[in-house]
Design a protein around this motif. Structure first.
Motif, short mmCIF file in Angstrom:
data_model
loop_
_atom_site.label_atom_id
_atom_site.label_comp_id
_atom_site.label_asym_id
_atom_site.label_seq_id
_atom_site.Cartn_x
_atom_site.Cartn_y
_atom_site.Cartn_z
N GLU A 255 0.78 -1.23 0.00
CA GLU A 255 0.00 0.00 0.00
C GLU A 255 0.82 1.29 0.00
O GLU A 255 0.27 2.35 -0.22
N ILE A 256 2.11 1.17 0.31
CA ILE A 256 2.93 2.39 0.41
C ILE A 256 3.00 3.06 -0.96
O ILE A 256 3.39 2.42 -1.93
N PRO A 257 2.59 4.31 -1.06
CA PRO A 257 2.59 4.98 -2.38
C PRO A 257 3.99 5.06 -2.98
O PRO A 257 4.97 5.20 -2.24
N ALA A 258 4.05 4.96 -4.30
CA ALA A 258 5.35 4.93 -4.98
C ALA A 258 6.18 6.17 -4.70
O ALA A 258 7.40 6.09 -4.53
N ASP A 259 5.53 7.34 -4.63
CA ASP A 259 6.32 8.55 -4.38
C ASP A 259 6.86 8.59 -2.96
O ASP A 259 7.92 9.15 -2.70
N ALA A 260 6.14 7.93 -2.03
CA ALA A 260 6.64 7.86 -0.66
C ALA A 260 7.86 6.94 -0.60
O ALA A 260 8.85 7.23 0.07
N LYS A 261 7.79 5.84 -1.35
CA LYS A 261 8.91 4.88 -1.41
C LYS A 261 10.17 5.55 -1.91
O LYS A 261 11.27 5.24 -1.48
N ALA A 262 10.00 6.45 -2.87
CA ALA A 262 11.16 7.05 -3.54
C ALA A 262 11.74 8.24 -2.77
O ALA A 262 12.78 8.78 -3.17
N MET A 263 11.10 8.64 -1.68
CA MET A 263 11.60 9.79 -0.91
C MET A 263 13.03 9.53 -0.42
O MET A 263 13.34 8.44 0.05
N GLU A 264 13.85 10.58 -0.54
CA GLU A 264 15.21 10.46 -0.02
C GLU A 264 15.32 11.17 1.30
O GLU A 264 14.60 12.14 1.54
N ASN A 265 16.21 10.69 2.14
CA ASN A 265 16.37 11.28 3.47
C ASN A 265 16.99 12.67 3.35
O ASN A 265 18.14 12.80 2.94
N PRO A 266 16.22 13.71 3.72
CA PRO A 266 16.73 15.08 3.57
C PRO A 266 17.63 15.51 4.73
O PRO A 266 18.23 16.57 4.68
N VAL A 267 17.70 14.68 5.77
CA VAL A 267 18.47 15.03 6.96
C VAL A 267 19.84 14.37 6.88
O VAL A 267 19.95 13.19 6.54
N GLU A 268 20.87 15.14 7.19
CA GLU A 268 22.23 14.59 7.15
C GLU A 268 22.50 13.79 8.43
O GLU A 268 22.15 14.23 9.52
N ALA A 269 23.15 12.64 8.26
CA ALA A 269 23.38 11.77 9.42
C ALA A 269 24.65 12.18 10.16
O ALA A 269 25.62 11.44 10.19
N ASP A 270 24.64 13.36 10.78
CA ASP A 270 25.83 13.73 11.55
C ASP A 270 25.70 13.20 12.98
O ASP A 270 24.69 12.60 13.35
N ASP A 271 26.73 13.42 13.78
CA ASP A 271 26.76 12.86 15.14
C ASP A 271 25.58 13.30 15.99
O ASP A 271 25.01 12.50 16.73
N ASP A 272 25.23 14.60 15.89
CA ASP A 272 24.12 15.12 16.70
C ASP A 272 22.81 14.45 16.34
O ASP A 272 22.02 14.08 17.22
N VAL A 273 22.58 14.29 15.03
CA VAL A 273 21.33 13.67 14.57
C VAL A 273 21.25 12.23 15.07
O VAL A 273 20.24 11.78 15.59
N LEU A 274 22.37 11.50 14.92
CA LEU A 274 22.37 10.09 15.34
C LEU A 274 22.21 9.96 16.85
O LEU A 274 21.52 9.04 17.33
#
Ligand code: HEC
Length: 137
Positions: A27-46
């Motif tokens: 059921e997951i819409p195709a455009d949702a599947k294709a979304m890229e992670n806009p947040v950078e995985a730096d130390d603070d985020v992790l």
């Protein structure tokens, strides 16, 4: 005896195909599947995501992400084991976290669907997606 087992296996396969888990997957819409992670995985985020995961996700998904958290005992379906690899795009992980998986214990976390005071922001969930990926061994 053998025939009977074949029938049981076929019945189980049919039950899985029509289960809410398999349905949600489709059921997951195709455009949702294709979304890229806009947040950078730096130390603070992790670091922030790890804290959030411990507070909100660990009890079912387990501290290592193997799906065997203490709260997941006897769950059907169980949370998946992420440690061996993740067969999902970032967009799918984000979408399922936001919308939940209907008919399972995986509840939605987005504003408007989550319980009041429990909602997570887009940014927090993208951070969690990075953290979930870091659980693959
Ligand atoms: C009450 C138990 C519970 C909690 C708490 C929980 N989950 Fe889940 N989660 C599940 C179950 C059960 C599934 C499997 C659903 C299915 O098979 O459709 C799941 C599935 C998922 C999936 C889909 C995984 C895949 O590879 O298919 C993601 C992503 C996810 N959870 C993220 C999270 C995040 C992030 C949190 C914390 C914010 C969280 N979950 C909290 C029970 C839980």
């Amino acid at each position: 005896m053998l025939k009977r087992n074949v029938t049981v296996v076929a019945a189980l396969a049919a039950a899985y195909l029509f289960s809410p888990a398999a349905f949600a997957k489709a059921e997951i819409p195709a455009d949702a599947k294709a979304m890229e992670n806009p947040v950078e995985a730096d130390d603070d985020v992790l670091k922030a995501a790890k804290k959030l995961y411990k507070k909100k996700c660990k009890k079912c998904h387990g501290s290592k992400g193997n799906g065997k958290g203490p709260g997941a005992k006897d769950m059907d379906p169980m949370p998946p084991d992420w440690t061996g690899g993740i067969d999902r795009t970032d967009g799918e992980l984000f979408w399922i976290t936001m919308h939940g998986s209907e008919g399972t214990e995986m509840k939605p976390w987005m504003a408007g669907k989550a319980k009041k005071g429990k909602e997570l922001t887009d940014e927090q969930v993208w951070g969690l997606v990075h953290y979930i990926r870091s659980l693959v061994q």
